[in-house]
Design a protein around this motif. Sequence first.
Motif, PDB file in Angstrom:
ATOM      1  N   ALA A  92      38.908  38.319  27.358  1.00 37.90           N
ATOM      2  CA  ALA A  92      39.527  39.137  28.394  1.00 37.90           C
ATOM      3  C   ALA A  92      40.246  40.308  27.753  1.00 37.90           C
ATOM      4  O   ALA A  92      40.669  40.230  26.595  1.00 37.90           O
ATOM      5  N   SER A  93      40.394  41.385  28.510  1.00 31.20           N
ATOM      6  CA  SER A  93      41.158  42.527  28.011  1.00 31.20           C
ATOM      7  C   SER A  93      41.993  43.109  29.135  1.00 31.20           C
ATOM      8  O   SER A  93      41.702  42.916  30.320  1.00 31.20           O
ATOM      9  N   SER A  94      43.052  43.804  28.752  1.00 26.96           N
ATOM     10  CA  SER A  94      43.895  44.480  29.741  1.00 26.96           C
ATOM     11  C   SER A  94      44.690  45.568  29.045  1.00 26.96           C
ATOM     12  O   SER A  94      44.822  45.589  27.819  1.00 26.96           O
ATOM     13  N   SER A  95      45.253  46.443  29.839  1.00 24.40           N
ATOM     14  CA  SER A  95      46.256  47.346  29.293  1.00 24.40           C
ATOM     15  C   SER A  95      47.507  46.514  29.056  1.00 24.40           C
ATOM     16  O   SER A  95      47.686  45.450  29.649  1.00 24.40           O
ATOM     17  N   LEU A  96      48.383  46.962  28.180  1.00 27.94           N
ATOM     18  CA  LEU A  96      49.590  46.184  27.885  1.00 27.94           C
ATOM     19  C   LEU A  96      50.423  46.042  29.149  1.00 27.94           C
ATOM     20  O   LEU A  96      50.648  46.994  29.883  1.00 27.94           O
ATOM     21  N   GLY A  97      50.855  44.818  29.413  1.00 27.73           N
ATOM     22  CA  GLY A  97      51.648  44.568  30.609  1.00 27.73           C
ATOM     23  C   GLY A  97      50.826  44.130  31.794  1.00 27.73           C
ATOM     24  O   GLY A  97      51.380  43.865  32.854  1.00 27.73           O
ATOM     25  N   GLY A  98      49.527  44.017  31.644  1.00 25.60           N
ATOM     26  CA  GLY A  98      48.681  43.527  32.732  1.00 25.60           C
ATOM     27  C   GLY A  98      48.511  44.547  33.829  1.00 25.60           C
ATOM     28  O   GLY A  98      47.466  45.164  33.964  1.00 25.60           O
ATOM     29  N   GLY A  99      49.534  44.717  34.624  1.00 23.66           N
ATOM     30  CA  GLY A  99      49.476  45.738  35.652  1.00 23.66           C
ATOM     31  C   GLY A  99      48.578  45.376  36.808  1.00 23.66           C
ATOM     32  O   GLY A  99      48.137  44.238  36.963  1.00 23.66           O
ATOM     33  N   GLU A 100      48.291  46.365  37.624  1.00 26.11           N
ATOM     34  CA  GLU A 100      47.526  46.135  38.837  1.00 26.11           C
ATOM     35  C   GLU A 100      46.087  45.739  38.540  1.00 26.11           C
ATOM     36  O   GLU A 100      45.444  45.073  39.347  1.00 26.11           O
ATOM     37  N   GLY A 101      45.582  46.144  37.406  1.00 25.86           N
ATOM     38  CA  GLY A 101      44.203  45.798  37.071  1.00 25.86           C
ATOM     39  C   GLY A 101      44.045  44.399  36.522  1.00 25.86           C
ATOM     40  O   GLY A 101      42.936  43.885  36.432  1.00 25.86           O
ATOM     41  N   GLY A 102      45.166  43.786  36.169  1.00 27.79           N
ATOM     42  CA  GLY A 102      45.094  42.440  35.624  1.00 27.79           C
ATOM     43  C   GLY A 102      44.278  42.405  34.352  1.00 27.79           C
ATOM     44  O   GLY A 102      44.200  43.375  33.610  1.00 27.79           O
ATOM     45  N   TYR A 103      43.693  41.285  34.125  1.00 29.46           N
ATOM     46  CA  TYR A 103      42.828  41.091  32.979  1.00 29.46           C
ATOM     47  C   TYR A 103      41.380  41.184  33.463  1.00 29.46           C
ATOM     48  O   TYR A 103      41.034  40.609  34.500  1.00 29.46           O
ATOM     49  N   THR A 104      40.540  41.846  32.670  1.00 28.43           N
ATOM     50  CA  THR A 104      39.106  41.866  32.953  1.00 28.43           C
ATOM     51  C   THR A 104      38.450  40.837  32.046  1.00 28.43           C
ATOM     52  O   THR A 104      38.663  40.862  30.826  1.00 28.43           O
ATOM     53  N   PHE A 105      37.660  39.958  32.642  1.00 31.59           N
ATOM     54  CA  PHE A 105      37.041  38.869  31.885  1.00 31.59           C
ATOM     55  C   PHE A 105      35.571  39.135  31.631  1.00 31.59           C
ATOM     56  O   PHE A 105      34.872  39.747  32.455  1.00 31.59           O
ATOM     57  N   GLY A 106      35.101  38.658  30.484  1.00 33.39           N
ATOM     58  CA  GLY A 106      33.681  38.627  30.232  1.00 33.39           C
ATOM     59  C   GLY A 106      33.019  37.520  31.038  1.00 33.39           C
ATOM     60  O   GLY A 106      33.693  36.746  31.732  1.00 33.39           O
ATOM     61  N   SER A 107      31.699  37.433  30.921  1.00 31.35           N
ATOM     62  CA  SER A 107      30.936  36.462  31.721  1.00 31.35           C
ATOM     63  C   SER A 107      30.967  35.057  31.155  1.00 31.35           C
ATOM     64  O   SER A 107      30.498  34.134  31.799  1.00 31.35           O
ATOM     65  N   GLY A 108      31.502  34.921  29.950  1.00 30.11           N
ATOM     66  CA  GLY A 108      31.642  33.589  29.386  1.00 30.11           C
ATOM     67  C   GLY A 108      30.550  33.251  28.380  1.00 30.11           C
ATOM     68  O   GLY A 108      29.435  33.766  28.430  1.00 30.11           O
TER      69      GLY A 108
END
Lengths: 114, 112
Positions: A92-108
């Motif tokens: 998963a990735s995100s901008s620091l602090g998570g924010g409104e976009g949250g974390y974006t996850f890969g498909s696994g």
Amino acid sequence: EAQVTQNPRYLITVTGKKLTVTCSQNMNHEYMSWYRQDPGLGLRQIYYSMNVEVTDKGDVPEGYKVSRKEKRNFPLILESPSPNQTSLYFCASSSLGGGEGGYTFGSGTRLTVV
Amino acid sequence: GEDVEQSLFLSVREGDSSVINCTYTDSSSTYLYWYKQEPGAGLQLLTYIFSNMDMKQDQRLTVLLNKKDKHLSLRIADTQTGDSAIYFCAVLWANSGYALNFGKGTSLLVTP
């Protein structure tokens, strides 16, 4: 398209054979993380990275290594896989602090160690 | 340490409303998220609420946050069979190094 790409999607390997699961994001996110998902246990964080060359342990780091040499890539390394590392892994990735976009996850990546 | 709890299963009839509940232990939450996971797929961000909000509505989804009771809920109006999935509550705490803490997930089954 903004995404987190993991490879491979499925992997069957034998105990002790070193493997690497790759993770790449195209959103210029500072924060990247690896989770494993197991039935009845939910998602548990393995390692995370707040930026290039900055990594730290999560809740279940034993048996895993990571590196962050470039901002976009965050590979997960199993030096000597064991059957108890059979699991479904998410990057998963995100901008620091998570924010409104949250974390974006890969498909696994579904890993089976025999 | 920080903890996030959810009930494990919920079954509803198609067309009814679903309410999935989540409780958490640490009061220093910043963002709280709901993720959806369909079989064989990754986690999809459904919605979020910031900790200074009480409610957020997004089409069929309503999120309620009770900070005093540390309780978060997700209401899905007019639930459809395509809503059958696992729903995860996730809390981002200010003091946790940006780690997202997940509940174990609620399996929602929608029957015709």
